[in-house]
Motif scaffolding. Structure first.
Motif, short mmCIF file in Angstrom:
data_model
loop_
_atom_site.label_atom_id
_atom_site.label_comp_id
_atom_site.label_asym_id
_atom_site.label_seq_id
_atom_site.Cartn_x
_atom_site.Cartn_y
_atom_site.Cartn_z
N ALA A 1 55.20 11.19 58.68
CA ALA A 1 54.38 10.98 59.87
C ALA A 1 53.34 9.89 59.68
O ALA A 1 53.03 9.15 60.62
N THR A 2 52.78 9.77 58.48
CA THR A 2 51.77 8.72 58.24
C THR A 2 52.38 7.34 58.40
O THR A 2 51.79 6.45 59.03
N ALA A 3 53.57 7.13 57.84
CA ALA A 3 54.25 5.84 57.97
C ALA A 3 54.56 5.55 59.43
O ALA A 3 54.38 4.41 59.91
N ALA A 4 55.04 6.55 60.15
CA ALA A 4 55.36 6.36 61.57
C ALA A 4 54.12 6.00 62.37
O ALA A 4 54.15 5.11 63.23
N VAL B 1 53.27 10.28 65.82
CA VAL B 1 54.69 10.46 66.13
C VAL B 1 55.15 11.79 65.55
O VAL B 1 54.87 12.10 64.38
N THR B 2 55.83 12.61 66.36
CA THR B 2 56.38 13.88 65.90
C THR B 2 57.78 13.64 65.34
O THR B 2 58.69 13.26 66.08
N ILE B 3 57.95 13.86 64.05
CA ILE B 3 59.21 13.53 63.40
C ILE B 3 60.38 14.29 64.03
O ILE B 3 61.45 13.71 64.27
N GLY B 4 60.18 15.57 64.32
CA GLY B 4 61.26 16.37 64.86
C GLY B 4 61.81 15.85 66.18
O GLY B 4 62.98 16.06 66.50
N LYS B 5 60.97 15.17 66.96
CA LYS B 5 61.40 14.69 68.28
C LYS B 5 62.15 13.35 68.21
O LYS B 5 62.93 13.04 69.11
N VAL B 6 61.90 12.56 67.18
CA VAL B 6 62.47 11.21 67.15
C VAL B 6 63.47 11.02 66.01
O VAL B 6 64.15 9.99 65.95
N TRP C 1 63.70 3.73 62.14
CA TRP C 1 64.20 5.11 62.07
C TRP C 1 63.14 5.94 61.37
O TRP C 1 62.63 5.55 60.32
N VAL C 2 62.82 7.07 61.94
CA VAL C 2 61.79 7.95 61.39
C VAL C 2 62.45 9.17 60.77
O VAL C 2 63.29 9.82 61.41
N THR C 3 62.07 9.49 59.55
CA THR C 3 62.62 10.67 58.88
C THR C 3 61.55 11.28 57.99
O THR C 3 60.40 10.83 57.97
N MET C 4 61.90 12.30 57.24
CA MET C 4 60.93 12.97 56.38
C MET C 4 60.70 12.17 55.10
O MET C 4 61.53 11.35 54.69
N HIS C 5 59.58 12.42 54.47
CA HIS C 5 59.27 11.79 53.18
C HIS C 5 59.93 12.61 52.07
O HIS C 5 59.95 13.85 52.14
N PRO C 6 60.50 11.97 51.04
CA PRO C 6 61.11 12.73 49.94
C PRO C 6 60.16 13.75 49.31
O PRO C 6 60.61 14.79 48.81
N SER C 7 58.86 13.46 49.32
CA SER C 7 57.92 14.42 48.73
C SER C 7 57.92 15.75 49.47
O SER C 7 57.61 16.79 48.88
N ALA C 8 58.28 15.73 50.77
CA ALA C 8 58.36 16.99 51.53
C ALA C 8 59.46 17.88 50.97
O ALA C 8 59.34 19.11 50.96
N LEU C 9 60.55 17.27 50.49
CA LEU C 9 61.62 18.04 49.86
C LEU C 9 61.13 18.71 48.58
O LEU C 9 61.47 19.86 48.29
N LEU C 10 60.35 17.97 47.82
CA LEU C 10 59.85 18.51 46.56
C LEU C 10 58.93 19.70 46.77
O LEU C 10 58.80 20.56 45.90
N ARG C 11 58.28 19.76 47.94
CA ARG C 11 57.34 20.84 48.21
C ARG C 11 57.98 22.07 48.85
O ARG C 11 57.32 23.09 49.02
#
Length: 480
Positions: free
Chosen positions: A410-413, A421-426, A440-450
């Protein structure tokens, strides 16, 4: 006949003086047509007596009015004080009056405030410091600027925050401000002749500016609207504008013809992206990198070990934008070398993405953290820090012109689009950036690690790999 009260303010932008006097006069029941406003040192009004000190109760107004008045009072319109007092007078009986934009009085004041804010933006954008050696071996950076309104005191705080470690002066015809690293002082106005004419850094800046100038995207009218010619005399890069504009169309046709002959193209967008940029693109990137190394646009430079700039080829098929460097990136001075970066590399390899053809960077260039014992724990950048760093990411994208930019999180977006920007919507669909390219907007790899749940983690990882595979195929069709 009503007695006319005369109020003398200490400066053209004396908001506090106006506020205190206006509040007391309004509480005392003095109507707007019975008040004359003037600034100390200006020609005094021959009619009217100085307003006596009044002991009136406090006068509460909406916060929106205070904000509006702070801006509008910096305007050069001599009627601004009276207009604001007239609106304050209306607020005594109707606190919602300030919200009525259909009211000619409110509309006029809002226009004054808007013009002041625009002038402040110009000051922030177009002040150019030049290095000046002083007796004793000290260095001072001096700039000359010609504002349309009384904004110098308001605008100075921006430069104090941004260049806190520099000794600098901003000279204007009305007054000058000086920062010695600790204290901001004021002095009399100055002329352009009192500012230095140039310094060695301007050659480097000129090289960078010339290299990113893209004739295929030149819009002279829009450029002049954003950067009027009155500011050109104080900016080193503008000496290049006239010859660059003069040859823009010829250069555009030449480059498109060369690109077409070499590779062919289906549409204008492909042709433009196929244009060969000058051989000095590497020098321009290095100049940008060196400038970013000394960035003080926000307070984060005081926390991180160093600026962590982007890296990768300057003609990539993909640009990845993350949030900010982490602990390992901060120490190494390189992006995406920590656990999240290693996970990204693994997933890109699974997706068949050639990592060597990607450029990686972050929306925020310094590490923000909270210290817990000996550990430095990541802390999310706030909106002000993201906005302060947008200039760097904009310059990277302007220079590199990636066919596709991937916002990781979300910070990058927010940095790329200038809004939340809401990642889930876009997620899963391309979006157009202001320059017309795809994002293209997606999740950050660090979110997977958490993620604590193994099943969900594997599911999201598979989804990310699928996304990267699709984005890579799309990038290969766009890249010329």
């Amino acid at each position: 006949m009503t007695d006319v009260r005369r109020v003398t303010l200490t400066a053209p932008d004396d908001f506090e003086g106006w506020r205190d006097s206006a509040r007391d006069l309004a509480e005392a029941g003095v109507p707007p047509d019975a008040v004359v406003w003037q600034v100390e040192g200006k020609e005094a009004d021959l009619f009217g007596s100085d307003a006596p000190a009044l002991t009136a109760p406090s006068f509460a107004v909406p916060r929106s009015f205070v904000s509006l008045a702070r801006d509008a009072i910096c305007h050069s319109d001599p009627e601004r004080f009276a207009l604001l007092y007239a609106l304050l007078w209306e607020l005594r009986g109707n606190r919602a009056a300030v919200s009525n934009s259909a009211d000619p009085l409110v509309r006029r004041i809002e226009l004054l405030a808007k013009e002041v804010r625009r002038d402040l933006h110009k000051m922030h954008a177009f002040v150019r410091f030049r290095e000046l050696d002083e007796p004793g071996g000290d260095t001072r950076f001096v700039a000359f600027f010609e504002p349309d309104h009384h904004i110098v005191r308001r605008g100075a705080r921006f430069f104090v925050n941004r260049f806190a470690n520099m000794r600098w002066s901003i000279l204007t015809p009305e007054l000058s401000v000086h920062w010695d690293g600790d204290v901001l002082t004021e002095g009399p106005g100055a002329t352009r002749a009192e500012a230095p004419a140039g310094d060695p850094l301007e050659a480097m800046w000129g090289t960078y500016y010339a290299s990113i100038f893209n004739p295929a995207r030149l819009k002279v009218g829009a450029m002049l609207k954003e950067m009027p010619k009155k500011y050109w005399r104080n900016m080193p890069e503008t000496s290049l504008v006239q010859p660059l504009i003069a040859g823009a169309r010829a250069r555009e046709l030449e480059m498109i013809d060369r690109s077409a002959a070499k590779l062919g193209f289906d549409n204008a967008l492909q042709a433009e992206r196929g244009i060969e940029r000058g051989s000095n693109i590497r020098a321009a990137w290095e100049a940008l990198f060196k400038e970013a190394w000394g960035c003080t646009r926000c307070e984060l430079f005081k926390c991180g070990t160093q600026t962590v700039f982007g890296e990768g080829p300057l003609d990539p098929k993909l640009m990845f934008v993350g949030e900010q460097p982490g602990d390992q990136e901060d120490l190494a001075g390189r992006p995406f070398v920590g656990p999240a970066g290693q996970l990204l590399d693994q997933m890109l390899e699974e997706a068949g993405v050639d990592r060597a053809q990607t450029y990686v960077t972050n929306a925020v260039k310094h590490f923000k953290f909270e210290r817990r014992g000996k550990r430095r724990i990541h802390s999310k950048p706030d909106s002000g820090e993201i906005e302060a760093c947008r200039w760097w990411i904009d310059q990277e994208r302007t220079l590199i012109r990636p066919p596709i930019t991937v916002a990781l999180g979300a910070t990058a977006a927010r940095s790329l689009f200038g809004k939340a920007v809401t990642i889930g919507k876009v997620r899963g669909s391309p979006m157009a950036l202001p320059d017309g390219s795809e994002c293209w907007v997606t999740m950050h790899p660090s979110a997977l690690l958490r993620m604590p749940e193994p099943e969900r983690r594997e599911e999201e990882r598979a989804r990310f790999v699928t996304e990267m595979r699709e984005i890579w195929k799309r990038a290969e069709t766009l890249a010329v």
